[in-house]
Design a protein around this motif. Structure first.
Motif, mmCIF file in Angstrom:
data_model
loop_
_atom_site.group_PDB
_atom_site.id
_atom_site.type_symbol
_atom_site.label_atom_id
_atom_site.label_comp_id
_atom_site.label_asym_id
_atom_site.label_seq_id
_atom_site.Cartn_x
_atom_site.Cartn_y
_atom_site.Cartn_z
ATOM 1 N N SER A 128 0.812 -1.227 0.000
ATOM 2 C CA SER A 128 0.000 0.000 0.000
ATOM 3 C C SER A 128 0.844 1.276 0.000
ATOM 4 C CB SER A 128 -0.952 0.007 1.189
ATOM 5 O OG SER A 128 -0.220 -0.032 2.398
ATOM 6 N N ASP A 129 2.136 1.146 0.333
ATOM 7 C CA ASP A 129 3.029 2.311 0.300
ATOM 8 C C ASP A 129 4.468 1.825 0.164
ATOM 9 O OD1 ASP A 129 3.933 1.570 2.886
ATOM 10 O OD2 ASP A 129 2.495 2.892 3.849
ATOM 11 N N SER A 183 6.743 1.491 2.234
ATOM 12 C CA SER A 183 7.310 0.759 3.374
ATOM 13 C C SER A 183 7.359 -0.739 3.118
ATOM 14 C CB SER A 183 6.497 1.029 4.641
ATOM 15 O OG SER A 183 5.249 0.348 4.597
ATOM 16 N N TYR A 192 7.039 7.441 4.463
ATOM 17 C CA TYR A 192 7.081 6.627 3.242
ATOM 18 C C TYR A 192 6.195 7.241 2.182
ATOM 19 C CZ TYR A 192 9.037 3.225 6.470
ATOM 20 O OH TYR A 192 9.822 2.596 7.395
ATOM 21 N N GLN A 220 3.405 7.542 -0.309
ATOM 22 C CA GLN A 220 2.090 6.918 -0.304
ATOM 23 C C GLN A 220 1.703 6.543 -1.734
ATOM 24 O OE1 GLN A 220 0.422 6.221 2.729
ATOM 25 N NE2 GLN A 220 2.532 6.707 3.286
ATOM 26 N N THR A 236 3.061 0.018 -4.280
ATOM 27 C CA THR A 236 4.370 -0.484 -4.688
ATOM 28 C C THR A 236 4.277 -1.988 -4.942
ATOM 29 O OG1 THR A 236 5.384 1.189 -3.264
ATOM 30 C CG2 THR A 236 6.790 -0.616 -3.997
#
Length: 54
Positions: free
Chosen positions: A4-5, A7, A17, A19, A22
């Motif tokens: 979702s981000d 991280s 991180y 947004q 990824t």
């Protein structure tokens, strides 16, 4: 996976991180009764050990 981000599903306190969704992979390894999860981005240039368990 679609993280979702940036991280890679393993955010650390105190870090910011991007947004952005990824794409990547979740790799699961087991050694001597301990399980390790490694999360990566799509091309493998970034990887983090996310969790350990038994």
């Amino acid at each position: 996976m679609q993280w979702s981000d940036a991280s890679l599903g393993c955010p650390q306190p105190g870090y910011a991180y991007a947004q952005v969704v990824t794409p990547g992979y979740r790799l699961v390894f087991a050694l001597d009764g301990t399980t390790y999860q490694v999360h990566t981005n799509d091309d493998g240039s970034h990887a983090v050990i996310c969790e350990t368990g038994r």
